[in-house]
Design a protein around this motif. Structure first.
Motif, PDB file in Angstrom:
ATOM      1  N   GLU A 181       7.952   5.538   8.071  1.00 37.75           N
ATOM      2  CA  GLU A 181       9.032   5.545   7.083  1.00 37.75           C
ATOM      3  C   GLU A 181       8.713   6.359   5.825  1.00 37.75           C
ATOM      4  OE1 GLU A 181      10.760   1.185   8.433  1.00 37.75           O
ATOM      5  OE2 GLU A 181       9.962   1.423   6.403  1.00 37.75           O
ATOM      6  N   LEU A 182       7.439   6.734   5.685  1.00 36.48           N
ATOM      7  CA  LEU A 182       7.089   7.551   4.526  1.00 36.48           C
ATOM      8  C   LEU A 182       7.614   8.962   4.747  1.00 36.48           C
ATOM      9  CD1 LEU A 182       5.308   5.196   3.675  1.00 36.48           C
ATOM     10  CD2 LEU A 182       3.501   6.820   3.171  1.00 36.48           C
ATOM     11  N   THR A 183       8.143   9.542   3.696  1.00 36.33           N
ATOM     12  CA  THR A 183       8.656  10.907   3.840  1.00 36.33           C
ATOM     13  C   THR A 183       7.764  11.863   3.068  1.00 36.33           C
ATOM     14  OG1 THR A 183      10.103  10.597   1.970  1.00 36.33           O
ATOM     15  CG2 THR A 183      11.057  10.166   4.146  1.00 36.33           C
ATOM     16  N   CYS A 184       8.100  13.144   3.231  1.00 31.95           N
ATOM     17  CA  CYS A 184       7.275  14.162   2.602  1.00 31.95           C
ATOM     18  C   CYS A 184       8.173  15.121   1.826  1.00 31.95           C
ATOM     19  CB  CYS A 184       6.519  14.893   3.707  1.00 31.95           C
ATOM     20  SG  CYS A 184       5.375  16.111   3.084  1.00 31.95           S
ATOM     21  N   VAL A 185       7.760  15.415   0.598  1.00 28.21           N
ATOM     22  CA  VAL A 185       8.503  16.410  -0.186  1.00 28.21           C
ATOM     23  C   VAL A 185       7.558  17.568  -0.499  1.00 28.21           C
ATOM     24  CG1 VAL A 185      10.269  14.907  -1.208  1.00 28.21           C
ATOM     25  CG2 VAL A 185       8.010  15.061  -2.270  1.00 28.21           C
TER      26      VAL A 185
ATOM     27  N   ARG B 199       6.300  10.302  -0.187  1.00 27.44           N
ATOM     28  CA  ARG B 199       7.331   9.496  -0.854  1.00 27.44           C
ATOM     29  C   ARG B 199       7.606   8.247  -0.046  1.00 27.44           C
ATOM     30  NH1 ARG B 199       6.005  11.987  -4.366  1.00 27.44           N
ATOM     31  NH2 ARG B 199       7.096  13.475  -5.692  1.00 27.44           N
ATOM     32  N   TRP B 200       7.798   7.137  -0.768  1.00 30.13           N
ATOM     33  CA  TRP B 200       8.129   5.885  -0.073  1.00 30.13           C
ATOM     34  C   TRP B 200       9.268   5.171  -0.782  1.00 30.13           C
ATOM     35  CZ3 TRP B 200       5.356   0.585  -0.547  1.00 30.13           C
ATOM     36  CH2 TRP B 200       5.917  -0.319   0.378  1.00 30.13           C
ATOM     37  N   THR B 201      10.352   4.995  -0.047  1.00 29.81           N
ATOM     38  CA  THR B 201      11.474   4.209  -0.580  1.00 29.81           C
ATOM     39  C   THR B 201      11.533   2.925   0.236  1.00 29.81           C
ATOM     40  OG1 THR B 201      12.604   6.258  -1.082  1.00 29.81           O
ATOM     41  CG2 THR B 201      13.933   4.270  -1.164  1.00 29.81           C
ATOM     42  N   MET B 202      11.418   1.800  -0.457  1.00 22.95           N
ATOM     43  CA  MET B 202      11.396   0.519   0.261  1.00 22.95           C
ATOM     44  C   MET B 202      12.798   0.200   0.772  1.00 22.95           C
ATOM     45  SD  MET B 202       8.707  -1.908  -1.719  1.00 22.95           S
ATOM     46  CE  MET B 202       9.451  -1.976  -3.295  1.00 22.95           C
ATOM     47  N   THR B 203      12.875  -0.791   1.678  1.00 18.43           N
ATOM     48  CA  THR B 203      14.191  -1.139   2.242  1.00 18.43           C
ATOM     49  C   THR B 203      15.142  -1.622   1.141  1.00 18.43           C
ATOM     50  OG1 THR B 203      13.023  -3.118   2.923  1.00 18.43           O
ATOM     51  CG2 THR B 203      13.709  -1.628   4.675  1.00 18.43           C
ATOM     52  N   SER B 204      14.559  -2.128   0.050  1.00 14.83           N
ATOM     53  CA  SER B 204      15.389  -2.580  -1.074  1.00 14.83           C
ATOM     54  C   SER B 204      16.032  -1.390  -1.798  1.00 14.83           C
ATOM     55  CB  SER B 204      14.523  -3.371  -2.057  1.00 14.83           C
ATOM     56  OG  SER B 204      13.511  -2.517  -2.563  1.00 14.83           O
ATOM     57  N   GLY B 205      15.577  -0.199  -1.498  1.00 15.24           N
ATOM     58  CA  GLY B 205      16.128   0.990  -2.157  1.00 15.24           C
ATOM     59  C   GLY B 205      15.258   1.476  -3.306  1.00 15.24           C
TER      60      GLY B 205
ATOM     61  N   SER C 295      12.120   3.169  -4.991  1.00 17.34           N
ATOM     62  CA  SER C 295      11.046   4.054  -4.549  1.00 17.34           C
ATOM     63  C   SER C 295       9.793   3.755  -5.367  1.00 17.34           C
ATOM     64  CB  SER C 295      11.445   5.525  -4.657  1.00 17.34           C
ATOM     65  OG  SER C 295      12.237   5.725  -5.779  1.00 17.34           O
ATOM     66  N   VAL C 296       8.674   3.801  -4.679  1.00 14.85           N
ATOM     67  CA  VAL C 296       7.390   3.452  -5.309  1.00 14.85           C
ATOM     68  C   VAL C 296       6.659   4.756  -5.655  1.00 14.85           C
ATOM     69  CG1 VAL C 296       5.271   2.113  -5.005  1.00 14.85           C
ATOM     70  CG2 VAL C 296       7.342   1.461  -3.766  1.00 14.85           C
ATOM     71  N   PRO C 297       6.129   4.884  -6.901  1.00 16.57           N
ATOM     72  CA  PRO C 297       5.399   6.103  -7.257  1.00 16.57           C
ATOM     73  C   PRO C 297       4.233   6.346  -6.293  1.00 16.57           C
ATOM     74  CG  PRO C 297       5.765   4.742  -9.189  1.00 16.57           C
ATOM     75  CD  PRO C 297       6.201   3.942  -8.016  1.00 16.57           C
ATOM     76  N   ALA C 298       4.042   7.627  -5.956  1.00 15.11           N
ATOM     77  CA  ALA C 298       3.017   7.983  -4.963  1.00 15.11           C
ATOM     78  C   ALA C 298       1.632   7.485  -5.371  1.00 15.11           C
ATOM     79  CB  ALA C 298       3.005   9.485  -4.762  1.00 15.11           C
TER      80      ALA C 298
ATOM     81  N   PHE D  94       1.236   3.661  -4.484  1.00 19.39           N
ATOM     82  CA  PHE D  94       0.996   3.199  -3.100  1.00 19.39           C
ATOM     83  C   PHE D  94      -0.239   3.860  -2.485  1.00 19.39           C
ATOM     84  CE2 PHE D  94       4.369   6.436  -2.296  1.00 19.39           C
ATOM     85  CZ  PHE D  94       3.761   7.225  -1.326  1.00 19.39           C
ATOM     86  N   ILE D  95      -0.597   5.052  -3.003  1.00 17.18           N
ATOM     87  CA  ILE D  95      -1.809   5.684  -2.476  1.00 17.18           C
ATOM     88  C   ILE D  95      -3.027   4.858  -2.897  1.00 17.18           C
ATOM     89  CG2 ILE D  95      -3.334   7.713  -2.722  1.00 17.18           C
ATOM     90  CD1 ILE D  95      -0.957   8.272  -0.885  1.00 17.18           C
ATOM     91  N   ARG D  96      -2.989   4.370  -4.159  1.00 17.67           N
ATOM     92  CA  ARG D  96      -4.117   3.555  -4.632  1.00 17.67           C
ATOM     93  C   ARG D  96      -4.262   2.287  -3.787  1.00 17.67           C
ATOM     94  NH1 ARG D  96      -3.418   0.044  -8.467  1.00 17.67           N
ATOM     95  NH2 ARG D  96      -1.694   1.219  -9.261  1.00 17.67           N
ATOM     96  N   VAL D  97      -3.122   1.650  -3.495  1.00 15.91           N
ATOM     97  CA  VAL D  97      -3.157   0.424  -2.680  1.00 15.91           C
ATOM     98  C   VAL D  97      -3.691   0.752  -1.284  1.00 15.91           C
ATOM     99  CG1 VAL D  97      -1.720  -1.368  -1.618  1.00 15.91           C
ATOM    100  CG2 VAL D  97      -1.318  -0.684  -3.985  1.00 15.91           C
TER     101      VAL D  97
END
Ligand code: C2E
Ligand code: MG
Ligand code: MG
Length: 535
Positions: free
Chosen positions: A284-288, A308-314, A316-319, A322-325
């Motif tokens: 589900e992660l996309t690429c820009v 890029r990651w947009t959660m199902t809630s709509g 989007s989480v800063p790269a 989520f990369i740190r996690v």
């Protein structure tokens, strides 16, 4: 499930116990402080009563002397009667000469003069400037059978009503009052027990503990009186044991609350991690793609691939979040592989264009991961993409372990991939360090770009970085270019400079990026059919 529940109960219980453990010493200190403050306040109240008595006595004596009426005349006796009538502590006043008392307010002129009591304490009065004799336990002038405190000064004798000092105990606090002269240290109890305190200890006015008792002496600045507040140490603490339990309860409550918040945060974090991992596994992660341009010609030379990651809630989480996690939970490698697949899938035809290069960000964990190297090798082998079209960005921080970094960089370069050091200038890289790593390019962090147009630019390390790059023959890409001024500054700074930033283009999905490439560089192979031809 039961293990989780047991863990939760354990954490809450632990929090409560920790709360109690922390609150015990805290409460004890608070109780001791409050008790001490209470003892001081009580002693001050007693001292104020003693001062009031001393002031009243002095005022009465001064009034008698000031009027200068004939000795023991009717007028003088009448004056003394008026003074006694209006006083609360002075019960009688009299006149004496050479140790003999001739008249008092209560008894008038005495038929036979009587001896003034022999002084128990004598000192010089600071107010009157004369000697003051104080006798305790002597017969009262007003009623010779009773005993009291007689103050004799400059021929005026006064009797203090000691009964007024009774009933000042405020259990468990008790008090004693005394006549005590600072200069001589003499003391004479007016009321109460002063225990085993010495005169010097009283005058020192420090709190003392002796035989389970706490003593707080306080002396007047103005009059020769001191008060000592006393309390049984145990009583003081016992009286406050309720406070103690209240605090322990509050500590437990607070501890449980903190533990609950901690658990909640942990649970949210775990939930976040699980969602992220699921999103990665489900692709589900996309690429820009953000264009990288030649600062001289403004031609697009390549792009940086950003996740890029947009959660199902709509949301989007800063790269970087989520990369740190993913790095913390050790699955960032899956993101790297996903991004590589996306890049090859989405930009396919472009990757075969000569001189076009896309960079993928990798993490320090990838450098130790054989799956990463296998994936890189397989990707280029299967698709026939020239390895030079796929480069990797490594932050300075991820190259901290120099031996691992150098080995991994060498392996990737041997396969034909270029290596960039990302966010350059924010970490540890020295000239020697860079030399040993053998990289192809550095990306100057956008923190430095920001300084262009401000005074900080002259003080910044940008010129040194460029000189270092010259020495090592490295390509330089400037990150975060947002203005024409910044682009121009770096264009002039060195030849062959490359740049990236909102001024040249924000990161956009593949289709948009390809459309722009088609428009600006029709010569490049950006048609869909091109990828088939190349594979
Ligand atoms: P980075 O590799 O230094 O990427 C550049 C970041 O700067 C990107 O943020 C980009 O959107 C942003 N940027 C570009 N131009 C400008 C500008 O002119 N002004 C400003 N203010 N920002 C600009 P993004 O996409 O949020 O990525 C943040 C960081 O997350 C990246 O920094 C990179 O370290 C990491 N990251 C992103 N994607 C990946 C990935 O696929 N793998 C790994 N390991 N890390 C990634
Ligand atoms: Mg980068
Ligand atoms: Mg960067």
């Amino acid at each position: 499930m039961t293990r989780t529940r047991a863990g939760t109960v354990g954490a809450l219980l632990g929090g409560a116990l920790l709360g109690i453990a922390v609150s015990i010493p805290f409460t004890y200190v608070l109780i001791v402080r409050a008790s001490n403050a209470e003892l001081v306040a009580y002693t001050q109240r007693i001292l104020r009563v003693l001062e009031k008595a001393a002031r009243e006595d002095r005022d009465a004596e001064l009034a008698v002397l000031k009027d200068g009426l004939p000795f023991c005349s009717d007028a003088e006796i009448s004056l003394m009667r008026g003074l006694v009538y209006n006083a609360s502590f002075v019960r009688d006043l009299g006149r004496s000469k050479e140790g003999m008392l001739y008249c008092t307010a209560a008894r008038g002129r005495l038929e036979t003069p009587i001896h003034v009591s022999r002084p128990t304490v004598s000192f010089k009065s600071r107010d009157l400037g004369s000697d003051v004799d104080v006798s305790a336990g002597q017969g009262l002038l007003i009623a010779p059978g009773l005993r009291g405190l007689v103050v004799d000064s400059s021929g005026v004798s006064s009797v203090l009503n000691q009964a007024l000092f009774e009933g000042m105990d405020e259990p468990p606090l008790k008090a004693a009052g005394m006549v005590s002269d600072r200069d001589h240290g003499v003391e004479l109890p007016v009321f109460g027990q002063i225990g085993k305190l010495s005169s010097a200890e009283v005058l020192a006015q420090g709190r003392l503990k002796r035989d389970g008792m706490v003593y707080q002496p306080l002396c007047s600045q103005q009059y020769a009186v001191c008060a000592v507040g006393t309390v049984l140490d145990r009583d003081l603490i016992q009286q406050r044991s309720r406070v103690f339990w209240e605090f322990a309860f509050m500590g437990a409550l607070l501890g449980t609350l903190i533990a609950s918040v901690g658990l909640l945060m942990l649970r949210r974090e775990r939930l976040f991690e699980r969602r992220l991992l699921r999103a990665v596994r489900k692709g589900e992660l996309t690429c820009v793609y953000q264009p990288v341009v030649d600062l001289e010609t403004k031609a697009i030379l390549g792009a940086e691939a950003l996740a890029r990651w947009t959660m199902t809630s709509g949301d989007s989480v800063p790269a970087d979040v989520f990369i740190r996690v993913a790095e913390e939970r050790k699955f960032v490698g899956e993101i790297t592989r996903l991004m590589m697949d996306r890049v090859i899938d989405e930009l396919g035809p472009l990757l075969y264009s000569p001189d076009f290069r896309v960079t993928v960000n990798i993490s320090s964990q990838d450098l130790l991961d054989s799956q990463f190297f296998e994936h890189v090798e397989r990707s280029t082998a299967w698709t026939g993409i020239p390895p030079s079209a796929l480069a990797f960005e490594l932050t300075e921080h991820s190259t901290a372990d120099q031996a691992t970094a150098a080995g991994a960089i060498a392996r990737l370069r041997a396969s034909g991939h270029a290596i960039y050091i990302d966010d350059f200038g924010t970490g540890y890289s020295s000239l020697a360090y860079l030399h040993d790593l053998h990289v192809d390019a550095i990306k100057i962090d956008r923190a430095f770009t920001k300084t262009v147009g401000t005074e900080a630019v002259t003080a910044s390390v940008v010129p040194q970085i460029l000189a270092m790059a010259d020495q090592l023959g490295l390509t330089v890409i400037v990150e975060g270019i947002e203005t024409a001024e910044q682009a121009e500054y770096f264009r002039q700074a060195r030849t062959g400079m490359m740049g990236q930033g909102w001024y040249f283009g924000r990161p956009v999905p593949a289709q948009e990026f390809i459309a722009r490439m088609r428009a600006e560089h029709p010569a490049k192979r950006v048609s869909k059919g091109a990828s088939q031809g190349a594979s």
